[in-house]
Enzyme design. Structure first.
Site, PDB file in Angstrom:
ATOM      1  N   ASP A  76       0.824  -1.215   0.000  1.00  0.00           N
ATOM      2  CA  ASP A  76       0.000   0.000   0.000  1.00  0.00           C
ATOM      3  C   ASP A  76       0.853   1.257   0.000  1.00  0.00           C
ATOM      4  O   ASP A  76       1.733   1.418   0.830  1.00  0.00           O
ATOM      5  CB  ASP A  76      -0.873   0.036   1.267  1.00  0.00           C
ATOM      6  CG  ASP A  76      -1.900  -1.077   1.294  1.00  0.00           C
ATOM      7  OD1 ASP A  76      -2.391  -1.446   0.216  1.00  0.00           O
ATOM      8  OD2 ASP A  76      -2.208  -1.567   2.403  1.00  0.00           O
ATOM      9  N   HIS A  80     -16.319   4.775   3.477  1.00  0.00           N
ATOM     10  CA  HIS A  80     -16.426   5.757   4.556  1.00  0.00           C
ATOM     11  C   HIS A  80     -17.871   6.039   4.924  1.00  0.00           C
ATOM     12  O   HIS A  80     -18.140   6.713   5.901  1.00  0.00           O
ATOM     13  CB  HIS A  80     -15.712   7.052   4.169  1.00  0.00           C
ATOM     14  CG  HIS A  80     -14.233   6.840   4.043  1.00  0.00           C
ATOM     15  ND1 HIS A  80     -13.664   6.346   2.889  1.00  0.00           N
ATOM     16  CD2 HIS A  80     -13.229   6.987   4.928  1.00  0.00           C
ATOM     17  CE1 HIS A  80     -12.356   6.219   3.080  1.00  0.00           C
ATOM     18  NE2 HIS A  80     -12.072   6.597   4.298  1.00  0.00           N
TER      19      HIS A  80
HETATM   20  N1  GLN Z   1      -4.425  -2.320   3.648  1.00  0.00           N
HETATM   21  C1  GLN Z   1      -4.878  -1.166   4.368  1.00  0.00           C
HETATM   22  C2  GLN Z   1      -6.257  -1.427   4.921  1.00  0.00           C
HETATM   23  O1  GLN Z   1      -7.014  -2.083   4.313  1.00  0.00           O
HETATM   24  C3  GLN Z   1      -4.902   0.069   3.503  1.00  0.00           C
HETATM   25  C4  GLN Z   1      -5.264   1.291   4.278  1.00  0.00           C
HETATM   26  C5  GLN Z   1      -5.227   2.585   3.497  1.00  0.00           C
HETATM   27  O2  GLN Z   1      -5.297   2.600   2.317  1.00  0.00           O
HETATM   28  N2  GLN Z   1      -5.135   3.688   4.149  1.00  0.00           N
HETATM   29  O3  GLN Z   1      -6.619  -0.957   5.980  1.00  0.00           O
END
Ligand code: GLN
Ligand code: ZN
Length: 748
Positions: free
Chosen positions: A591, A686
Site C-alpha cells: 500500500d 467511509h
Molecule cells: N491495507 C490497508 C487497509 O485495508 C490500507 C489502508 C489505506 O489505504 N489507508 O486498511
C-alpha cells in the site's frame, strides 16, 4: 540591534490531549458547552504562559481552535454555505466540521504538505461575506492581559484562504478578494484599537507554484491592509519563496518570516539580499520535526543572516502545532535518544538560546550540553554497516523485475474476469482492539494472543469464502495502524507515549520516530499470511505498507536524506516480500496511499521526488518472482498528473478510490493509456450506507466502458476496518452479486 524571538503558533491539543477528550465528551453529550470552551481556553492560556516563561518576545495568539483554523476563518468571514443556514453557533460550527442530519460537512483535505487536515471553505456566489470577529478579538484581549505587548495575533491571509477554498474557478480571485478585503481591514483596525502593535498574516500559498500567478492579488491585499497603519508581519513557511522572492520582499509590510529548514531561502537571501527596512523572521528551528538543533549549525546560519538582515528574529520555521508538546514526558525512551528530541516546549528553549547567543550572552554551557547530547546519541546509535553496505551496492537490476508486466502476467495466478477482492483490513471490532490492548499490557501471553488473532483470521477467511470473493486477505487484526505496525517491528524506529499531534478536529496521530538505520530483524507478516493461506484454496494477498507511506507518516531523521531513508525501508520490505514469496504468497499488496501527498509544494521539484519515491517502491518489490502478482493501493488521490510515475511503480494491479471522485480518477487513468490492471474502487467504505447490487452494477459498467475487461478488478475503495461486520458482509455480497451478473452478460 537586539535579536528578538517569535513564534508562529503553538501545540494545541494539550499535553494529555485534553482538547480531544473534551470534544469527544461534548459530542457524546457528556460535557456542557461551557466546560468545553473553558478547556480550550485553558490549554490556549497554558501555551501562552509556557511561551512567556520561555522568554519569547513575540507570541502568536489566536491560533488555537475548537476544530480547525480554516473553518474558524470561514465562519468569521461569514462564508457559510447555504445548507448550514438556520443552524447557529456551535451547532453550526460542528455541522460544518462533521456534517449533521444528512447535511454534508465541508470537505477536508491536507494542509499543504503536512499531515494536518483543514476544512475547505466554500465560496458560494450567493454568499455575501460578513464579518464576525468577536471570538477572535476576545481571545486577543485575553492574551493581552497575560502577554501585554508580546501578544501577536495570527490572521490567515485572504489570498491563502481563497486559494485553498472551493470556489467557482471562472470567477477571478481578485473579485472574491475585493469582497473580503474590507472585512480584513476592519479586523486590523479593531486590533489596532486594542493596542496591538503587530499582526502576523500567514500566507503559505506564497511558497507554492501558484504564487507567481497571484502577484496582483497579493500586492493589492498588502497595500490595502498596510493602509490601516498596524504593522504587518507576513509569515511564509513550508518552503522557500522561489521565483516570487523579489516582489514578495518588496511588499509594504514591516517584516517577513522565511522558513530556513526547507527549500533554498538561505540562498535567496544571500543572492538577492533582504530589504533594510524590514524585519526578517528567521525560521531556523524546525517546526515540523522533532530533533534538537545542532547548535553550531544554527548559529552559523544565523550569523550569516544577520550580516545581510540585521533586523532579525529567531523563531520556529512554522507553527508548533505540527509537533507534540513535551519531549520530557517520554521517560520510557532511552536517555541518549530523549536527549536529542525537541518537541514544542524544547523548541522554545532553542529559539531563545540562539537569540541569546547572537545577542552576546554567554551560552557556552548550553552549547556544550547540546553537543554532548548529540555525541551521546551518536554513540548509542552507530550506523548499521550491513544497511550502509547494501545501500552502496545497489544496481539497476535491483530496481527491475525480471520480466516486464505484459510478459509476467501469464505466469501469474489465473482468475475469472473481473476478479473480486478487498483492500486488506476487515472490521476492527472492540473485541479485536481489546485483544491488542490486553496483550500490550501483558495480560495475554504471546501464544494466547496469537491464537486469538488466528481465530479472527479463520473467521475472516470463512466469511470471505461464503461471500464468494476471488482473492482473500487475512484481515489485519494484529495491526493498530498500517505504519505503526511495521515501525514496531523494524530496527531504527522509536515510539512515544505522548507524542500526539493533531491530524484533524479531535483526531490525533502519534508518528513513529525514525532515528537510526532501518533494518528488519525478522519477518513481520509471514506468520499471519501463512495462517490465512493454510485455511483456503483461494489466493490470499500478503499485505504490506510501502516505503513512502511509512516515511511520510513518521518523523524522519534529519541527518540523512529522505531518499536514503525510503531506500532503507524499501530494503527491509524487500526481504519481507522475498519471505512472503517463499511462504507461498501468489499476490502481495504494497500500500502506498501517501505517495501523492508527499509531492513537493513546487511543481518543478516533483520529478526529483517522484524519481526516488517510485524507485523505493521498485526496490522493495522488484525482488518478487514474475509469478508473484504485485498490487498496490492508493486512496483518495487524484493522480492524472502523475500517471506516468504511477505506471513506473510497475505494480501489476493498482486499487484506487473511484466512488467518491465520480469516476474522475478512472477517467484520468484511462485517458493516460494506463496499461496495467486496476481495481476500480466501486463503493465508498467511509459511508455506512450499503450499496445495492444495481448501483454496483452501474459502477462496474462505468469501469467497463472506460477500460478493457482484462484490466479490471472489483473492490471497495479502501480498507474496511472502520466499518461494522453488519455493514461489510451485505455490501461485499452485493459487490460479488453485481460482478457475477456482469460476468454472465460477458459470457453470453
Ligand atoms: N491495507 C490497508 C487497509 O485495508 C490500507 C489502508 C489505506 O489505504 N489507508 O486498511
Ligand atoms: Zn485506502
Amino acid at each position: 540591534m537586539t535579536t528578538e524571538t517569535m513564534t508562529l503558533g503553538y501545540a494545541r491539543m494539550g499535553k494529555h490531549r485534553e482538547i480531544k477528550k473534551a470534544l469527544e465528551a461534548f459530542w457524546h453529550g457528556g460535557l456542557e458547552t461551557d466546560t468545553l470552551l473553558a478547556t480550550v481556553q485553558e490549554i490556549e492560556a497554558h501555551g501562552w504562559k509556557t511561551q512567556l516563561d520561555a522568554g519569547i518576545d513575540r507570541i502568536a495568539v489566536g491560533d488555537q481552535t475548537l476544530y480547525d483554523q480554516g473553518l474558524d476563518w470561514a465562519i468569521r468571514l461569514g462564508l457559510i454555505p447555504d445548507r448550514f443556514q438556520g443552524l447557529n453557533s456551535l451547532d453550526r460550527y460542528f455541522a460544518m466540521a462533521r456534517g449533521k442530519d444528512g447535511i454534508p460537512a465541508l470537505e477536508m483535505t491536507k494542509w499543504f504538505d503536512t499531515n494536518y487536515h483543514y476544512l475547505v471553505p466554500e465560496i458560494e456566489v450567493a454568499i455575501a461575506p460578513q464579518a464576525d470577529f468577536r471570538d477572535f478579538l476576545e481571545t486577543v484581549q485575553q492574551s493581552q492581559a497575560v502577554l501585554a505587548d508580546r501578544a501577536t495575533p495570527v490572521v490567515l491571509s485572504p489570498v491563502t484562504l481563497l486559494s485553498l477554498s472551493r470556489r467557482d474557478s471562472s470567477v477571478d480571485l481578485i473579485k472574491d478578494l475585493a469582497q473580503l478585503l474590507p472585512l480584513y481591514r476592519e479586523l486590523l483596525t479593531q486590533l489596532k484599537a486594542l493596542g496591538i502593535t503587530e499582526v502576523q498574516i500567514h500566507d503559505p500559498i506564497l511558497v507554492t507554484s501558484s504564487a507567481s500567478s497571484l502577484q496582483a492579488a497579493v500586492t493589492q491585499t498588502y497595500q490595502q491592509l498596510a493602509a490601516v497603519g498596524l504593522p504587518i508581519h507576513l509569515a511564509t513557511y513550508f518552503d522557500d519563496l522561489g521565483d516570487v522572492y523579489g516582489w514578495v520582499t518588496q511588499l509594504p509590510v514591516a517584516g517577513i518570516s522565511l522558513d530556513f529548514t526547507r527549500g533554498n531561502n538561505l540562498e535567496l537571501v544571500k543572492n538577492h539580499g533582504f530589504p533594510e527596512d524590514k524585519t526578517l523572521g528567521a525560521g531556523l528551528v524546525d517546526g515540523r520535526n522533532i530533533w534538537k538543533i545542532r547548535p553550531d549549525h544554527g548559529l552559523a546560519t544565523l550569523k550569516e543572516l544577520q550580516s545581510i538582515a540585521p533586523d532579525l528574529r529567531v523563531q520556529p520555521s512554522a507553527s508548533l502545532q505540527f509537533v507534540p508538546h513535551d519531549a520530557a514526558l517520554e521517560t520510557q525512551l532511552p536517555a541518549p535518544l530523549r536527549g536529542v528530541l525537541s518537541f514544542a516546549e524544547q523548541k522554545l528553549g532553542e529559539v531563545t538560546f540562539l537569540a541569546r547567543t547572537l545577542n552576546g550572552k554567554d551560552t557556552t554551557p548550553q552549547q556544550a550540553q547540546m553537543q554532548q547530547q548529540w555525541r551521546a546519541f551518536e554513540q548509542f546509535n552507530p550506523p548499521n554497516p550491513v544497511v550502509q553496505n547494501a545501500l552502496k551496492k545497489l544496481t539497476v537490476q535491483d530496481f527491475q523485475r525480471s520480466l516486464s508486466h505484459s510478459l509476467r502476467l501469464d505466469q501469474q495466478v489465473q482468475l475469472p474476469p473481473l476478479p473480486t477482492t478487498t483492500i486488506g483490513s476487515f472490521p476492527q471490532t472492540p473485541e479485536v482492539r481489546q485483544l491488542r490492548v490486553r496483550y500490550k499490557k501483558g495480560e495475554l501471553s504471546p501464544a494466547d494472543y496469537q491464537a486469538a488473532i488466528d481465530a479472527h483470521i479463520a473467521d475472516c477467511i470463512k466469511v470471505q469464502e461464503e461471500i464468494g470473493l476471488d482473492v482473500l486477505v487475512h484481515g489485519e487484526f494484529e495491526r493498530t495502524d498500517m505504519v505503526e505496525y511495521f515501525g514496531q517491528q523494524l530496527d531504527g524506529f522509536a515510539f512515544t507515549k505522548n507524542g500526539w499531534v493533531q491530524s484533524y478536529g479531535s483526531r490525533c496521530v502519534r508518528p513513529p520516530i525514525i532515528y537510526g538505520d532501518v533494518s528488519r530483524p525478522q519477518p513481520m507478516t509471514v506468520r499471519e499470511f501463512g495462517v490465512a493461506q493454510s485455511l483456503t484454496q483461494k489466493p490470499v494477498k500478503g499485505m504490506l505498507t510501502a516505503p513512502i507511506t511509512i516515511l511520510n507518516w513518521s518523523f524522519p531523521r534529519a541527518d540523512i536524506s529522505r531518499r536514503d531513508q525510503a531506500f532503507q525501508i524499501a530494503l527491509a520490505l524487500r526481504q519481507e516480500i522475498a519471505d512472503l514469496g517463499a511462504a507461498g504468497a501468489q499476490i502481495i499488496q504494497v500500500d502506498e496511499p501517501a505517495l501523492r501527498e508527499g509531492l513537493p509544494l513546487k511543481v518543478q521539484r516533483w520529478s526529483e521526488y517522484l524519481s526516488w519515491a517510485v524507485d523505493a517502491f521498485r526496490l522493495a518489490t522488484a525482488i518478487a518472482q514474475p509469478q508473484i502478482q504485485i498490487h498496490t493501493h492508493m486512496c483518495y488521490c487524484e493522480f492524472g498528473d502523475i500517471i506516468k510515475d504511477i505506471e513506473r511503480l510497475d505494480a501489476d494491479v493498482i486499487s484506487i478510490e473511484n466512488s467518491r471522485s465520480n469516476n474522475r480518477t478512472l477517467q484520468e487513468v484511462t485517458a493516460a493509456g494506463y496499461a496495467h490492471q486496476i481495481g476500480n474502487g466501486i463503493y465508498d467504505i467511509h459511508s455506512p450506507v450499503i450499496p445495492t447490487t444495481e448501483q454496483l452494477v452501474q459502477q462496474l459498467q462505468v469501469g467497463m466502458q472506460n477500460l478493457p475487461l482484462k484490466q479490471l478488478w472489483v473492490n471497495p475503495d479502501c480498507g474496511l476496518k472502520t466499518r461494522r461486520w453488519e455493514e461489510v458482509v451485505p455490501a461485499l455480497k452485493n459487490m460479488v452479486a453485481a460482478t457475477k451478473a456482469l460476468r454472465e452478460d460477458i459470457s453470453v
